[in-house]
Motif scaffolding. Sequence first.
Motif, PDB file in Angstrom:
ATOM      1  N   HIS A 184       0.810  -1.226   0.000  1.00 54.20           N
ATOM      2  CA  HIS A 184       0.000   0.000   0.000  1.00 54.20           C
ATOM      3  C   HIS A 184       0.840   1.272   0.000  1.00 54.20           C
ATOM      4  O   HIS A 184       0.306   2.366  -0.149  1.00 54.20           O
ATOM      5  CB  HIS A 184      -0.955  -0.001   1.201  1.00 54.20           C
ATOM      6  N   GLY A 206      -3.521  -5.268  -1.148  1.00 51.25           N
ATOM      7  CA  GLY A 206      -3.931  -4.371  -2.233  1.00 51.25           C
ATOM      8  C   GLY A 206      -5.276  -3.731  -1.967  1.00 51.25           C
ATOM      9  O   GLY A 206      -6.227  -4.411  -1.595  1.00 51.25           O
ATOM     10  N   GLN A 207      -5.315  -2.410  -2.179  1.00 54.71           N
ATOM     11  CA  GLN A 207      -6.565  -1.679  -1.933  1.00 54.71           C
ATOM     12  C   GLN A 207      -7.333  -1.421  -3.217  1.00 54.71           C
ATOM     13  O   GLN A 207      -8.527  -1.190  -3.190  1.00 54.71           O
ATOM     14  CB  GLN A 207      -6.258  -0.342  -1.259  1.00 54.71           C
ATOM     15  N   GLU A 208      -6.611  -1.428  -4.347  1.00 58.46           N
ATOM     16  CA  GLU A 208      -7.274  -1.095  -5.615  1.00 58.46           C
ATOM     17  C   GLU A 208      -7.298  -2.323  -6.525  1.00 58.46           C
ATOM     18  O   GLU A 208      -6.324  -3.081  -6.584  1.00 58.46           O
ATOM     19  CB  GLU A 208      -6.545   0.041  -6.325  1.00 58.46           C
ATOM     20  N   ALA A 209      -8.410  -2.444  -7.250  1.00 55.72           N
ATOM     21  CA  ALA A 209      -8.610  -3.619  -8.111  1.00 55.72           C
ATOM     22  C   ALA A 209      -7.479  -3.742  -9.136  1.00 55.72           C
ATOM     23  O   ALA A 209      -6.983  -4.845  -9.392  1.00 55.72           O
ATOM     24  CB  ALA A 209      -9.960  -3.529  -8.808  1.00 55.72           C
ATOM     25  N   ALA A 210      -7.035  -2.591  -9.692  1.00 56.74           N
ATOM     26  CA  ALA A 210      -6.023  -2.636 -10.760  1.00 56.74           C
ATOM     27  C   ALA A 210      -4.701  -3.195 -10.218  1.00 56.74           C
ATOM     28  O   ALA A 210      -4.067  -4.043 -10.855  1.00 56.74           O
ATOM     29  CB  ALA A 210      -5.810  -1.247 -11.346  1.00 56.74           C
ATOM     30  N   ARG A 250      -4.258  -5.062  -7.541  1.00 57.27           N
ATOM     31  CA  ARG A 250      -4.439  -6.468  -7.157  1.00 57.27           C
ATOM     32  C   ARG A 250      -4.331  -7.372  -8.385  1.00 57.27           C
ATOM     33  O   ARG A 250      -3.706  -8.417  -8.355  1.00 57.27           O
ATOM     34  CB  ARG A 250      -5.808  -6.672  -6.483  1.00 57.27           C
ATOM     35  N   ARG A 305     -10.818  -3.970   1.433  1.00 59.89           N
ATOM     36  CA  ARG A 305      -9.978  -3.046   0.661  1.00 59.89           C
ATOM     37  C   ARG A 305      -9.357  -1.987   1.569  1.00 59.89           C
ATOM     38  O   ARG A 305      -8.956  -0.926   1.113  1.00 59.89           O
ATOM     39  CB  ARG A 305     -10.804  -2.367  -0.451  1.00 59.89           C
ATOM     40  N   ARG A 313      -6.574  -0.563   4.675  1.00 54.72           N
ATOM     41  CA  ARG A 313      -5.121  -0.429   4.689  1.00 54.72           C
ATOM     42  C   ARG A 313      -4.419  -1.519   5.488  1.00 54.72           C
ATOM     43  O   ARG A 313      -3.239  -1.777   5.301  1.00 54.72           O
ATOM     44  CB  ARG A 313      -4.725   0.921   5.314  1.00 54.72           C
TER      45      ARG A 313
END
Length: 327
Positions: A119, A159-163, A165, A286, A288
Amino acid sequence: MRLGGCGWRVVALVGISLLSSASVEAGGRQPTPPRRVVITVDDLPWVEFALSTPAEVAARHRKLIDALSRQRSQAIGFVNEDKLYQHDALVPARRQMLEDWLRAGLSLGNHTYGHRGLHSTAIADYEQAILRGESELRPLMAAYGAAPVWFRHPFLQAGQEAAARQRLADFLARRGYRIAPVTIDNGDWIFARAYVQALNAGDQVLATSLRDRFIAYIEAKFKYYEQQSKRLFGREIPQILLLHASALNADSMDELLRRLRRRGYEFVSMEDVIDDPAYAHADGYRGRAGISWMHRWAMAEQQPKVFYQGEPAVPADVLALAGVSGE
Ligand SMILES: [Zn+2]
């Protein structure tokens, strides 16, 4: 005649045991399948190089490996290759510590060079940290006819964002890696910091008390996640325990594994559990933090807040002794 006599006694005993198991089933109790857990140990070759002498580390490392192999733990250790270096030079004794795992029949995985958090790291840099994290690991394992397969995210930051991940998932797949989740997350590293400080201060009474409380705390975590599993899946799934390569675990591992066996656990490998359908469940988290996959799955199912209550916490006095503000 003697044989015949014995045979009759066997038949009679079988008859009695069939009757008794039938009556148990009539009473509604089903035989319990063995519980299964994967023992994973992070931050290899050792967490506390800065807090201990090389001789202390060597003795504790030997004790940890001995307990893991004596108890047929099938453990996997996750490596931070930056820890192999001191003043930019590879320390052969530290590389040897990894080889000790392989020689003991244990396994190894990649935990990045530098223990990078996903992150707070650009994805391209994170990929480089994974590649750099296998420069010694891959040839070491090749000598044992193996290759690194398992990847553990530092800080369990997945991972916080789909892209990000998806990019990481594709990268890992191309390199032949699979993600090693954790279900029994815990604060062993906090107990460990308090423990090694007690050892360094020569306070054996405090160290022993911390060790005993730590083992009870991990057992309480098992009880909690067994219940969470039953609430989420209606059964106890095979669990994955996260611990660290520390003095605390060197001194606790034998007793801890003994207790887990008494609890009905057998120790299995990542390969043995990862195909359980639970591990294919969607991850609904999603945020932190680095949290248990059990709770990531619960979030994908929109479980209410009350679902997460009751998790055993590191006691306030242990946090204070470790100089840590929170878990
Ligand atoms: Zn770690």
